[in-house]
Design a protein around this motif. Structure first.
Motif, PDB file in Angstrom:
ATOM      1  N   HIS A   1      -8.241   2.624   9.443  1.00 24.78           N
ATOM      2  CA  HIS A   1      -8.434   4.063   9.539  1.00 24.78           C
ATOM      3  C   HIS A   1      -7.122   4.753   9.905  1.00 24.78           C
ATOM      4  O   HIS A   1      -6.822   5.822   9.392  1.00 24.78           O
ATOM      5  CB  HIS A   1      -9.514   4.393  10.575  1.00 24.78           C
ATOM      6  CG  HIS A   1      -9.745   5.860  10.748  1.00 24.78           C
ATOM      7  ND1 HIS A   1     -10.341   6.621   9.770  1.00 24.78           N
ATOM      8  CD2 HIS A   1      -9.436   6.714  11.754  1.00 24.78           C
ATOM      9  CE1 HIS A   1     -10.396   7.879  10.178  1.00 24.78           C
ATOM     10  NE2 HIS A   1      -9.848   7.947  11.381  1.00 24.78           N
ATOM     11  N   MET A   2      -6.324   4.122  10.750  1.00 19.92           N
ATOM     12  CA  MET A   2      -5.038   4.702  11.128  1.00 19.92           C
ATOM     13  C   MET A   2      -4.108   4.752   9.928  1.00 19.92           C
ATOM     14  O   MET A   2      -3.305   5.658   9.790  1.00 19.92           O
ATOM     15  CB  MET A   2      -4.393   3.889  12.249  1.00 19.92           C
ATOM     16  CG  MET A   2      -5.092   4.066  13.568  1.00 19.92           C
ATOM     17  SD  MET A   2      -4.460   3.142  14.977  1.00 19.92           S
ATOM     18  CE  MET A   2      -3.145   2.170  14.399  1.00 19.92           C
ATOM     19  N   LEU A   3      -4.201   3.767   9.026  1.00 20.51           N
ATOM     20  CA  LEU A   3      -3.348   3.747   7.843  1.00 20.51           C
ATOM     21  C   LEU A   3      -3.772   4.801   6.824  1.00 20.51           C
ATOM     22  O   LEU A   3      -2.954   5.336   6.105  1.00 20.51           O
ATOM     23  CB  LEU A   3      -3.380   2.363   7.193  1.00 20.51           C
ATOM     24  CG  LEU A   3      -2.756   1.238   8.014  1.00 20.51           C
ATOM     25  CD1 LEU A   3      -3.042  -0.107   7.359  1.00 20.51           C
ATOM     26  CD2 LEU A   3      -1.266   1.447   8.167  1.00 20.51           C
ATOM     27  N   ASP A   4      -5.054   5.080   6.760  1.00 15.23           N
ATOM     28  CA  ASP A   4      -5.562   6.072   5.813  1.00 15.23           C
ATOM     29  C   ASP A   4      -6.711   6.850   6.450  1.00 15.23           C
ATOM     30  O   ASP A   4      -7.880   6.541   6.230  1.00 15.23           O
ATOM     31  CB  ASP A   4      -6.032   5.402   4.526  1.00 15.23           C
ATOM     32  CG  ASP A   4      -6.613   6.410   3.541  1.00 15.23           C
ATOM     33  OD1 ASP A   4      -6.148   7.559   3.520  1.00 15.23           O
ATOM     34  OD2 ASP A   4      -7.542   6.042   2.812  1.00 15.23           O
ATOM     35  N   PRO A   5      -6.398   7.867   7.273  1.00 14.92           N
ATOM     36  CA  PRO A   5      -7.449   8.611   7.952  1.00 14.92           C
ATOM     37  C   PRO A   5      -8.350   9.422   7.025  1.00 14.92           C
ATOM     38  O   PRO A   5      -9.429   9.852   7.419  1.00 14.92           O
ATOM     39  CB  PRO A   5      -6.681   9.524   8.908  1.00 14.92           C
ATOM     40  CG  PRO A   5      -5.321   9.633   8.338  1.00 14.92           C
ATOM     41  CD  PRO A   5      -5.069   8.362   7.579  1.00 14.92           C
ATOM     42  N   THR A   6      -7.959   9.607   5.768  1.00 14.55           N
ATOM     43  CA  THR A   6      -8.755  10.413   4.841  1.00 14.55           C
ATOM     44  C   THR A   6      -9.972   9.645   4.341  1.00 14.55           C
ATOM     45  O   THR A   6     -10.932  10.240   3.875  1.00 14.55           O
ATOM     46  CB  THR A   6      -7.929  10.843   3.622  1.00 14.55           C
ATOM     47  OG1 THR A   6      -7.553   9.672   2.891  1.00 14.55           O
ATOM     48  CG2 THR A   6      -6.710  11.627   4.016  1.00 14.55           C
ATOM     49  N   GLY A   7      -9.911   8.322   4.394  1.00 18.02           N
ATOM     50  CA  GLY A   7     -11.029   7.525   3.876  1.00 18.02           C
ATOM     51  C   GLY A   7     -11.004   7.419   2.360  1.00 18.02           C
ATOM     52  O   GLY A   7     -11.995   7.059   1.741  1.00 18.02           O
ATOM     53  N   ASN A   8      -9.889   7.738   1.740  1.00 14.73           N
ATOM     54  CA  ASN A   8      -9.724   7.683   0.300  1.00 14.73           C
ATOM     55  C   ASN A   8      -9.991   6.268  -0.205  1.00 14.73           C
ATOM     56  O   ASN A   8      -9.340   5.319   0.183  1.00 14.73           O
ATOM     57  CB  ASN A   8      -8.300   8.130  -0.060  1.00 14.73           C
ATOM     58  CG  ASN A   8      -8.080   8.232  -1.545  1.00 14.73           C
ATOM     59  OD1 ASN A   8      -8.662   7.489  -2.327  1.00 14.73           O
ATOM     60  ND2 ASN A   8      -7.230   9.158  -1.939  1.00 14.73           N
ATOM     61  N   LYS A   9     -10.984   6.122  -1.099  1.00 14.54           N
ATOM     62  CA  LYS A   9     -11.388   4.806  -1.583  1.00 14.54           C
ATOM     63  C   LYS A   9     -10.292   4.121  -2.390  1.00 14.54           C
ATOM     64  O   LYS A   9     -10.145   2.907  -2.332  1.00 14.54           O
ATOM     65  CB  LYS A   9     -12.664   4.910  -2.412  1.00 14.54           C
ATOM     66  CG  LYS A   9     -13.876   5.195  -1.564  1.00 14.54           C
ATOM     67  CD  LYS A   9     -15.130   5.215  -2.384  1.00 14.54           C
ATOM     68  CE  LYS A   9     -16.319   5.530  -1.476  1.00 14.54           C
ATOM     69  NZ  LYS A   9     -17.573   5.467  -2.187  1.00 14.54           N
ATOM     70  N   GLU A  10      -9.518   4.893  -3.159  1.00 16.66           N
ATOM     71  CA  GLU A  10      -8.426   4.300  -3.941  1.00 16.66           C
ATOM     72  C   GLU A  10      -7.379   3.700  -3.015  1.00 16.66           C
ATOM     73  O   GLU A  10      -6.900   2.594  -3.239  1.00 16.66           O
ATOM     74  CB  GLU A  10      -7.782   5.348  -4.850  1.00 16.66           C
ATOM     75  CG  GLU A  10      -8.632   5.749  -6.024  1.00 16.66           C
ATOM     76  CD  GLU A  10      -7.965   6.813  -6.884  1.00 16.66           C
ATOM     77  OE1 GLU A  10      -6.725   6.949  -6.826  1.00 16.66           O
ATOM     78  OE2 GLU A  10      -8.689   7.513  -7.601  1.00 16.66           O
ATOM     79  N   VAL A  11      -7.039   4.432  -1.960  1.00 16.21           N
ATOM     80  CA  VAL A  11      -6.048   3.950  -1.004  1.00 16.21           C
ATOM     81  C   VAL A  11      -6.600   2.735  -0.268  1.00 16.21           C
ATOM     82  O   VAL A  11      -5.889   1.754  -0.051  1.00 16.21           O
ATOM     83  CB  VAL A  11      -5.644   5.066  -0.012  1.00 16.21           C
ATOM     84  CG1 VAL A  11      -4.750   4.527   1.085  1.00 16.21           C
ATOM     85  CG2 VAL A  11      -4.968   6.211  -0.744  1.00 16.21           C
ATOM     86  N   LYS A  12      -7.872   2.783   0.088  1.00 18.52           N
ATOM     87  CA  LYS A  12      -8.508   1.664   0.786  1.00 18.52           C
ATOM     88  C   LYS A  12      -8.442   0.400  -0.075  1.00 18.52           C
ATOM     89  O   LYS A  12      -8.096  -0.681   0.419  1.00 18.52           O
ATOM     90  CB  LYS A  12      -9.960   2.014   1.108  1.00 18.52           C
ATOM     91  CG  LYS A  12     -10.692   0.962   1.889  1.00 18.52           C
ATOM     92  CD  LYS A  12     -12.102   1.428   2.214  1.00 18.52           C
ATOM     93  CE  LYS A  12     -12.864   0.339   2.951  1.00 18.52           C
ATOM     94  NZ  LYS A  12     -14.223   0.731   3.286  1.00 18.52           N
ATOM     95  N   HIS A  13      -8.739   0.539  -1.349  1.00 12.91           N
ATOM     96  CA  HIS A  13      -8.696  -0.594  -2.271  1.00 12.91           C
ATOM     97  C   HIS A  13      -7.265  -1.139  -2.371  1.00 12.91           C
ATOM     98  O   HIS A  13      -7.040  -2.353  -2.332  1.00 12.91           O
ATOM     99  CB  HIS A  13      -9.221  -0.181  -3.649  1.00 12.91           C
ATOM    100  CG  HIS A  13      -9.182  -1.270  -4.663  1.00 12.91           C
ATOM    101  ND1 HIS A  13     -10.029  -2.355  -4.609  1.00 12.91           N
ATOM    102  CD2 HIS A  13      -8.389  -1.456  -5.745  1.00 12.91           C
ATOM    103  CE1 HIS A  13      -9.757  -3.163  -5.616  1.00 12.91           C
ATOM    104  NE2 HIS A  13      -8.768  -2.634  -6.323  1.00 12.91           N
ATOM    105  N   GLU A  14      -6.298  -0.247  -2.480  1.00  7.86           N
ATOM    106  CA  GLU A  14      -4.899  -0.650  -2.580  1.00  7.86           C
ATOM    107  C   GLU A  14      -4.444  -1.364  -1.299  1.00  7.86           C
ATOM    108  O   GLU A  14      -3.732  -2.360  -1.357  1.00  7.86           O
ATOM    109  CB  GLU A  14      -4.030   0.594  -2.827  1.00  7.86           C
ATOM    110  CG  GLU A  14      -2.819   0.301  -3.655  1.00  7.86           C
ATOM    111  CD  GLU A  14      -2.111   1.577  -4.074  1.00  7.86           C
ATOM    112  OE1 GLU A  14      -0.930   1.697  -3.746  1.00  7.86           O
ATOM    113  OE2 GLU A  14      -2.752   2.446  -4.714  1.00  7.86           O
ATOM    114  N   LEU A  15      -4.857  -0.837  -0.151  1.00 12.56           N
ATOM    115  CA  LEU A  15      -4.521  -1.471   1.129  1.00 12.56           C
ATOM    116  C   LEU A  15      -5.059  -2.901   1.182  1.00 12.56           C
ATOM    117  O   LEU A  15      -4.364  -3.820   1.628  1.00 12.56           O
ATOM    118  CB  LEU A  15      -5.100  -0.673   2.299  1.00 12.56           C
ATOM    119  CG  LEU A  15      -4.341   0.550   2.751  1.00 12.56           C
ATOM    120  CD1 LEU A  15      -5.146   1.320   3.792  1.00 12.56           C
ATOM    121  CD2 LEU A  15      -2.992   0.178   3.312  1.00 12.56           C
ATOM    122  N   GLU A  16      -6.291  -3.075   0.731  1.00 10.14           N
ATOM    123  CA  GLU A  16      -6.894  -4.411   0.745  1.00 10.14           C
ATOM    124  C   GLU A  16      -6.127  -5.363  -0.169  1.00 10.14           C
ATOM    125  O   GLU A  16      -5.908  -6.520   0.187  1.00 10.14           O
ATOM    126  CB  GLU A  16      -8.369  -4.342   0.335  1.00 10.14           C
ATOM    127  CG  GLU A  16      -9.270  -3.742   1.378  1.00 10.14           C
ATOM    128  CD  GLU A  16      -9.206  -4.465   2.714  1.00 10.14           C
ATOM    129  OE1 GLU A  16      -9.219  -5.711   2.740  1.00 10.14           O
ATOM    130  OE2 GLU A  16      -9.131  -3.770   3.734  1.00 10.14           O
TER     131      GLU A  16
END
Length: 114
Positions: free
Chosen positions: A12-27
């Motif tokens: 959440h600290m890395l992407d506080p917006t909850g953007n699914k694309e960013v979340k997928h990329e982070l994973e």
């Protein structure tokens, strides 16, 4: 041993917006970093092209510099583990010297009685 922190709050600290694309990329990047850091590979003896495959673009200067300093992440992790084990043994010895003769160790080594 894992070098990738998997706590939900850190994500959440890395992407506080909850953007699914960013979340997928982070994973994807977490998996890639974890896989690459488990390899028995000396980073100081690899080419720039190999560095980019392992870490990413050379613009990630701090990552490249850190891994060059570490050398072989896998061997370094094992060395850290070994040093921690040695320190724990020394601590056990020191604590053994500190305990008084009035206390008896419980069989199995779990704490003291008496």
């Amino acid at each position: 041993v894992s070098l990738v922190h998997k706590d939900k709050d850190s994500q959440h600290m890395l992407d506080p917006t909850g953007n699914k694309e960013v979340k997928h990329e982070l994973e994807e990047y977490k998996v890639r970093i974890n896989e690459n850091l488990q390899k028995d590979l000396d980073f100081s003896n690899t080419t720039t092209e190999e560095h980019e495959q392992i870490v990413g673009p050379t613009s990630l200067v701090s990552m490249h510099k850190a891994l060059k300093e570490v050398g072989n992440p896998r061997k370094t992790l094992f060395k850290i583990r070994e040093v921690i084990g040695e320190l724990l043994e020394k601590l056990d010895e020191m604590l053994g010297l500190i305990t008084s003769g009035d206390e008896n160790k419980i069989e199995g080594g779990e704490g003291l009685k008496g």
